[in-house]
Design an enzyme around this catalytic site. Structure first.
Site, short mmCIF file in Angstrom:
data_model
loop_
_atom_site.label_atom_id
_atom_site.label_comp_id
_atom_site.label_asym_id
_atom_site.label_seq_id
_atom_site.Cartn_x
_atom_site.Cartn_y
_atom_site.Cartn_z
N SER A 120 6.43 36.77 42.99
CA SER A 120 5.40 37.04 44.01
C SER A 120 6.06 37.59 45.26
CB SER A 120 4.70 35.75 44.43
OG SER A 120 4.18 35.06 43.34
N CYS A 141 -1.49 44.88 48.83
CA CYS A 141 -0.15 44.57 49.34
C CYS A 141 0.13 44.99 50.78
CB CYS A 141 0.88 45.20 48.43
SG CYS A 141 0.65 44.70 46.74
C1 UGA Z 1 2.52 49.33 46.78
C2 UGA Z 1 3.95 49.90 46.79
O1 UGA Z 1 3.90 51.31 46.65
C3 UGA Z 1 4.77 49.30 45.67
O2 UGA Z 1 6.11 49.76 45.75
C4 UGA Z 1 4.75 47.78 45.78
O3 UGA Z 1 5.47 47.17 44.72
C5 UGA Z 1 3.30 47.31 45.72
O4 UGA Z 1 2.58 47.90 46.82
C6 UGA Z 1 3.29 45.81 45.82
O5 UGA Z 1 3.77 45.26 46.81
O6 UGA Z 1 2.86 45.16 44.85
P1 UGA Z 1 0.30 49.87 45.43
O7 UGA Z 1 -0.37 49.01 46.44
O8 UGA Z 1 0.01 49.65 43.99
O9 UGA Z 1 1.90 49.77 45.59
O10 UGA Z 1 -0.09 51.39 45.70
P2 UGA Z 1 0.52 52.63 46.52
O11 UGA Z 1 0.73 53.73 45.58
O12 UGA Z 1 1.63 52.24 47.37
O13 UGA Z 1 -0.74 53.02 47.41
C7 UGA Z 1 -1.21 52.19 48.47
C8 UGA Z 1 -2.26 52.92 49.26
O14 UGA Z 1 -1.68 53.98 50.03
C9 UGA Z 1 -3.36 53.58 48.43
O15 UGA Z 1 -4.60 53.37 49.04
C10 UGA Z 1 -2.98 55.04 48.43
O16 UGA Z 1 -4.08 55.90 48.25
C11 UGA Z 1 -2.40 55.17 49.84
N1 UGA Z 1 -1.47 56.33 49.98
C12 UGA Z 1 -0.32 56.37 49.26
C13 UGA Z 1 -1.78 57.34 50.86
O17 UGA Z 1 -2.84 57.31 51.54
N2 UGA Z 1 -0.90 58.38 51.02
C14 UGA Z 1 0.25 58.45 50.31
O18 UGA Z 1 1.02 59.44 50.51
C15 UGA Z 1 0.56 57.43 49.41
#
Ligand code: UGA
Length: 448
Positions: free
Chosen positions: A114, A261
Site C-alpha cells: 500500500s 492516488c
Molecule cells: C498514478 C501514477 O502514474 C502511478 O505511477 C502510481 O503508481 C499510481 O498513481 C498509484 O499511486 O497507484 P494512476 O492514478 O493510475 O497512476 O494514473 P495516471 O496515469 O498517473 O493518471 C492520473 C491522472 O492524471 C488522470 O486523471 C490522467 O488523465 C491525468 N493526466 C495524466 C493528465 O491530465 N495529463 C497527463 O499528461 C497525464
C-alpha cells in the site's frame, strides 16, 4: 499478484480479502464479472488461476502457510478526526498487520505494498514485535518488514508490471531484501531492482506521485495562459518536453488529474510536512492540488459562459466518466466535479462512458451531498453515445477514450440543438472538422 504468479510458476500466490463477494467474483467463471477492468488482466487470470494464483477468504490458514505477505489495502484520506482531509487513514493497514501478527507462523516477511506515509513501517514493526513477544514461549514466530511501493498506473498496469522502470525495495534485513528481490528478478533485470532504506522507499512513492501530479498542474496552469494569449498548449508542451532534462511525458493538459492516488498522496505529504513544522514545503505541494481544483472549476465556468451564461434546462452530453481512458475507475475523476458543478447550475446531463456503468454513476451521484432532489439540474445515463448527444446544446469530452476521437461530427451537427458547442478538455477531437460542420469549439489550452 497476477503478474507475479504469471512470471513465477514455482511460487504459489493467494489473494486474500475479507469481502466474500469480491473473492467470489475473482473466482467466477464468467470473466466479465472480474471486479477490476484492466487491459490484459483477464488473460493472465485465465492462464494462471487455480494453477498458482488463488483467491480466498481463508485468511488464517493462508497467512499461516505464507513466507511473504504483501499488505495491499487502501489508505484513503481521513474524513474525520486528527488530520481529517489530509492524513491517510491507516486503519486497514493496522488491522491487516494485526491479522498477520496473529496467524503467521515461523519467519514471515511482511511487505508494505500500500502507499503509506513515511515511517509507517515503524507502526507495523511495533505491532508485529509485540505479538512476537506475546508468543515467546511456544513458537519461533518472527518478522521482517520491507517497503515495496507500487508504481503501476491504471490502464497500463500489466505492461507497467511486466516492464517496470524500476522496482523499489526498502528494508534493513538483507536476507529478506534478497528474497523479495529474487522474486522480481525472475523477469526484471537485476539492475532495475533498487534497494534502499525503509524510509527512503516509503517517501519515494509519495514523492514520485507528487512530482507527476505537479507536472500536470504545471501544464494545466499554462493551458489557461495559452487561452488568454493565443498560444497552444500542445505546441508549448512539445517545445518544453523536447528538452531532455524535462522530458515529454505527463505534459498533457486536461480537466485536472483524477484517480485514487495523486490527491490523496499529496495531501498526505502536506500533512507530514506540517507535522514536521515544514510549512513552506507543505504550502508548495498543496498548491498542486489547489491548481487542480481550480482547473476543474475553470472548465465548468467556461461551459456556462459560452452557453450564454446559463445552462439551466440545457441538455449537455458528458463524454467520459472514468478518471482516464482504459479503466472503469471513477475515483476522484474530474468528470464528477465538473458534472456536479453543471448540475448545480441547472444543466440536464446525459452521461456516456464505454466502461463505467450506470450503477457506478448512480452510486456517486447518490452519495454526493451537493446533488439532491432539490438540485435544479439532473443527469441520465446513455449506453449509446449519439443518444447522449441528441438534442444537446453542448458536448464535453472529459475522458480520452479512443472512440471519442472518431466521432462523426456531421451526424452530431444534425442532431444537436443550435448553436452547438464542443468542449474538448483532452485535446483529442478533430477541431478542423468540427468547425467545418458549423459547431463551436473550445479546447483546453487552445488560444487560437
Ligand atoms: C498514478 C501514477 O502514474 C502511478 O505511477 C502510481 O503508481 C499510481 O498513481 C498509484 O499511486 O497507484 P494512476 O492514478 O493510475 O497512476 O494514473 P495516471 O496515469 O498517473 O493518471 C492520473 C491522472 O492524471 C488522470 O486523471 C490522467 O488523465 C491525468 N493526466 C495524466 C493528465 O491530465 N495529463 C497527463 O499528461 C497525464
Amino acid at each position: 499478484m497476477a503478474v507475479i504468479a504469471e512470471k513465477c510458476s514455482d511460487i504459489k500466490v493467494t489473494v486474500l480479502d475479507i469481502d466474500e463477494n469480491k473473492i467470489s467474483l475473482w473466482n467466477s467463471n464468467d470473466l466479465s464479472l472480474l471486479p477490476v477492468y484492466e487491459p490484459g488482466l483477464k488473460e493472465i487470470i485465465c492462464k494462471v488461476r487455480n494453477l498458482n494464483l488463488f483467491f480466498s477468504t481463508d485468511i488464517e490458514n493462508v497467512i499461516a502457510e505464507s513466507d511473504v505477505v504483501f499488505i495491499s489495502v487502501n489508505t484513503p484520506t481521513k474524513t474525520k478526526g486528527l488530520g481529517a482531509g489530509y492524513a491517510s487513514d491507516l486503519k486497514w493497514v493496522e488491522s491487516s498487520t494485526r491479522t498477520v501478527a496473529k496467524f503467521a507462523k515461523e519467519h514471515t516477511i511482511v511487505v508494505e505494498k500500500s502507499t503509506l506515509p513515511v515511517r509507517t513501517a515503524e507502526l507495523i514493526k511495533k505491532i508485529l514485535e509485540e505479538s512476537d513477544l506475546a508468543n515467546i514461549d511456544n513458537n519461533k514466530k518472527s518478522f521482517s518488514v520491507l517497503s515495496n511501493p507500487e508504481f503501476l498506473a491504471e490502464g497500463t498496469a500489466i505492461e507497467d508490471l511486466r516492464k517496470p522502470d524500476r522496482v523499489l525495495i526498502g528494508g534493513e534485513d538483507q536476507k529478506a531484501l534478497n528474497i523479495l528481490s529474487s522474486i522480481y528478478e525472475n523477469w526484471i533485470p537485476k539492475e532495475k531492482v533498487l534497494k534502499t532504506n525503509l524510509w527512503s522507499s516509503e517517501l519515494s512513492k509519495l514523492t514520485a506521485n507528487a512530482f507527476l501530479a505537479q507536472r500536470i498542474s504545471s501544464v494545466n496552469s499554462i493551458s489557461a495562459l495559452c487561452e488568454s494569449t493565443g498560444a497552444d498548449i500542445n505546441e508549448v508542451a512539445m517545445a518544453v518536453g523536447l528538452d531532455k532534462r524535462i522530458g515529454d511525458k505527463f505534459l498533457k493538459a486536461g480537466p485536472g488529474f483524477g484517480g485514487s492516488c495523486f490527491q490523496k498522496d499529496i495531501l498526505n505529504l502536506v500533512y507530514i510536512c506540517r507535522s514536521y513544522g515544514l510549512d513552506e514545503v507543505a504550502d508548495y505541494w498543496e498548491s498542486v492540488v489547489k491548481i487542480n481544483n481550480w482547473q476543474r472549476r475553470r472548465i465548468s465556468s467556461k461551459v456556462v459562459e459560452n452557453l450564454f451564461g446559463t445552462v439551466t434546462g440545457k441538455k449537455i452530453a458528458i463524454l467520459g466518466f472514468s478518471f482516464k481512458a482504459n479503466t472503469n475507475d471513477t475515483r476522484e475523476s474530474s468528470s464528477i466535479f465538473i458534472s456536479q458543478d453543471l448540475i448545480e447550475n441547472g444543466a440536464i446531463l446525459s452521461i456516456h462512458d464505454p466502461k463505467v456503468s450506470e450503477k457506478q454513476i448512480k452510486n456517486i451521484m447518490q452519495n454526493n451531498p451537493l446533488i439532491t432532489e432539490f438540485s435544479e439540474g439532473s443527469w441520465e445515463y446513455q449506453t449509446n453515445m449519439y443518444n447522449a448527444i441528441e438534442s444537446s446544446d453542448a458536448i464535453i469530452v472529459l475522458t480520452e477514450w479512443e472512440e471519442y476521437s472518431k466521432i462523426d461530427w456531421q451526424e452530431c451537427y444534425k442532431i444537436m440543438r443550435k448553436p452547438a458547442w464542443v468542449f474538448d478538455t483532452r485535446n483529442i477531437v478533430n477541431k478542423v472538422k468540427i468547425l467545418k460542420e458549423g459547431i463551436n469549439y473550445w479546447g483546453v489550452g487552445d488560444g487560437n
